[in-house]
Scaffold this motif. Structure first.
Motif, PDB file in Angstrom:
ATOM      1  N   MET A   1       0.845  -1.185   0.000  1.00  0.00           N
ATOM      2  CA  MET A   1       0.000   0.000   0.000  1.00  0.00           C
ATOM      3  C   MET A   1       0.879   1.233   0.000  1.00  0.00           C
ATOM      4  N   TYR A   2       0.480   2.245  -0.695  1.00  0.00           N
ATOM      5  CA  TYR A   2       1.233   3.485  -0.805  1.00  0.00           C
ATOM      6  C   TYR A   2       0.997   4.336   0.429  1.00  0.00           C
ATOM      7  N   LEU A   3       2.062   4.827   1.042  1.00  0.00           N
ATOM      8  CA  LEU A   3       1.948   5.720   2.179  1.00  0.00           C
ATOM      9  C   LEU A   3       1.929   7.160   1.680  1.00  0.00           C
ATOM     10  N   PRO A   4       0.901   7.936   2.032  1.00  0.00           N
ATOM     11  CA  PRO A   4       0.833   9.306   1.540  1.00  0.00           C
ATOM     12  C   PRO A   4       1.932  10.177   2.135  1.00  0.00           C
ATOM     13  N   ILE A   5       2.343  11.174   1.375  1.00  0.00           N
ATOM     14  CA  ILE A   5       3.337  12.123   1.839  1.00  0.00           C
ATOM     15  C   ILE A   5       2.646  13.072   2.817  1.00  0.00           C
ATOM     16  N   ALA A   6       3.276  13.323   3.969  1.00  0.00           N
ATOM     17  CA  ALA A   6       2.659  14.148   5.000  1.00  0.00           C
ATOM     18  C   ALA A   6       2.315  15.540   4.474  1.00  0.00           C
ATOM     19  N   MET A   7       3.270  16.216   3.874  1.00  0.00           N
ATOM     20  CA  MET A   7       3.031  17.553   3.325  1.00  0.00           C
ATOM     21  C   MET A   7       3.251  17.450   1.830  1.00  0.00           C
ATOM     22  N   SER A   8       2.180  17.501   1.050  1.00  0.00           N
ATOM     23  CA  SER A   8       2.327  17.291  -0.386  1.00  0.00           C
ATOM     24  C   SER A   8       2.437  18.594  -1.169  1.00  0.00           C
ATOM     25  N   TRP A   9       2.546  19.742  -0.461  1.00  0.00           N
ATOM     26  CA  TRP A   9       2.761  21.011  -1.144  1.00  0.00           C
ATOM     27  C   TRP A   9       3.454  21.991  -0.210  1.00  0.00           C
ATOM     28  N   THR A  10       4.065  23.025  -0.804  1.00  0.00           N
ATOM     29  CA  THR A  10       4.669  24.110  -0.045  1.00  0.00           C
ATOM     30  C   THR A  10       4.066  25.422  -0.556  1.00  0.00           C
ATOM     31  N   LYS A  80      10.841   5.403  -9.993  1.00  0.00           N
ATOM     32  CA  LYS A  80      10.954   4.283 -10.924  1.00  0.00           C
ATOM     33  C   LYS A  80      10.069   3.143 -10.447  1.00  0.00           C
ATOM     34  N   ALA A  81       9.515   2.421 -11.416  1.00  0.00           N
ATOM     35  CA  ALA A  81       8.692   1.257 -11.100  1.00  0.00           C
ATOM     36  C   ALA A  81       8.918   0.186 -12.164  1.00  0.00           C
ATOM     37  N   MET A  94       5.316  -2.035  -9.594  1.00  0.00           N
ATOM     38  CA  MET A  94       5.955  -2.183  -8.291  1.00  0.00           C
ATOM     39  C   MET A  94       7.022  -1.104  -8.177  1.00  0.00           C
ATOM     40  N   ASP A  95       6.910  -0.255  -7.154  1.00  0.00           N
ATOM     41  CA  ASP A  95       7.894   0.802  -6.916  1.00  0.00           C
ATOM     42  C   ASP A  95       9.244   0.158  -6.627  1.00  0.00           C
ATOM     43  N   MET A  96      10.323   0.688  -7.242  1.00  0.00           N
ATOM     44  CA  MET A  96      11.650   0.089  -7.122  1.00  0.00           C
ATOM     45  C   MET A  96      12.335   0.408  -5.789  1.00  0.00           C
ATOM     46  N   GLU A  97      11.842   1.393  -5.033  1.00  0.00           N
ATOM     47  CA  GLU A  97      12.416   1.712  -3.728  1.00  0.00           C
ATOM     48  C   GLU A  97      11.651   1.072  -2.583  1.00  0.00           C
ATOM     49  N   THR A  98      10.312   1.204  -2.618  1.00  0.00           N
ATOM     50  CA  THR A  98       9.491   0.739  -1.501  1.00  0.00           C
ATOM     51  C   THR A  98       8.901  -0.650  -1.727  1.00  0.00           C
ATOM     52  N   TYR A  99       8.932  -1.141  -2.971  1.00  0.00           N
ATOM     53  CA  TYR A  99       8.371  -2.433  -3.365  1.00  0.00           C
ATOM     54  C   TYR A  99       6.856  -2.511  -3.182  1.00  0.00           C
ATOM     55  N   ASN A 100       6.207  -1.352  -3.098  1.00  0.00           N
ATOM     56  CA  ASN A 100       4.750  -1.311  -3.056  1.00  0.00           C
ATOM     57  C   ASN A 100       4.211  -1.586  -4.452  1.00  0.00           C
ATOM     58  N   THR A 101       3.079  -2.286  -4.536  1.00  0.00           N
ATOM     59  CA  THR A 101       2.457  -2.540  -5.830  1.00  0.00           C
ATOM     60  C   THR A 101       1.157  -1.742  -5.928  1.00  0.00           C
TER      61      THR A 101
END
Length: 134
Positions: A1-10, A80-81, A94-101
Motif C-alpha cells: 500500500m502506498y503511504l501518503p506524503i505528509a506535506m504534499s505542497w509548499t 521508478k517502477a 511495483m515501486d523500485m524503492e518501496t516495493y509497493n504494488t
C-alpha cells in the motif's frame, strides 16, 4: 500500500515562480507555461497572470494574483517502477524503492510500448500518480 506524503505542497510568492515549474490551481497540480506581469497602478500593486496546464488532466488553466500573493507549490516526486503485468487498459506496477504494488491507467501515448518486466518512470503529486516515461 502506498503511504501518503505528509506535506504534499509548499508555499511560494507569485514573483518567485518561473515557467516550467509547478503550481496548484483549483486543487490540481499544473506545469506553468507562461507568466506575464503588469506594472503597478496608481493605488495598487503589480499583478501576475499565470498560464498553466494540468499534469493529470491536460486542461489549460490561468490565474491572476498580486505578485506578493502566496500560492501552493506541489511536491513532485519522480520515481521508478517495474511493470508486473498489463491488465486491459491498466498496468500493475511495483515501486523500485518501496516495493509497493499499485495499478495505474495506461496513457494513450504509451499503449503499445509497455511490456511486463521493464522499468518505467512515474510521478507522484498531491497523492496521485501518473506514468511519465517508458
Amino acid at each position: 500500500m502506498y503511504l501518503p506524503i505528509a506535506m504534499s505542497w509548499t508555499q511560494a510568492e507569485v514573483r518567485e515562480l518561473k515557467a516550467g515549474r509547478y503550481v496548484v490551481i483549483d486543487e490540481e497540480p499544473c506545469k506553468i507555461s507562461s507568466i506575464s506581469t503588469s506594472k503597478p497602478g496608481k493605488h495598487g500593486e503589480a499583478k501576475a497572470r499565470i498560464e498553466a496546464v494540468g499534469i493529470f488532466d491536460g486542461q489549460k488553466r490561468s490565474i491572476v494574483h498580486p505578485v506578493k500573493h502566496k500560492v501552493q507549490i506541489p511536491m513532485i516526486d519522480k520515481r521508478k517502477a517495474q511493470i508486473l503485468s498489463i491488465i486491459g487498459v491498466e498496468v500493475q506496477l511495483m515501486d523500485m524503492e518501496t516495493y509497493n504494488t499499485f495499478m495505474l491507467p495506461i496513457p494513450e501515448e504509451y499503449a503499445d510500448d509497455l511490456t511486463a518486466g521493464e522499468e518505467i518512470m512515474y510521478l507522484v503529486a498531491l497523492d496521485r500518480r501518473k506514468i511519465t516515461k517508458v
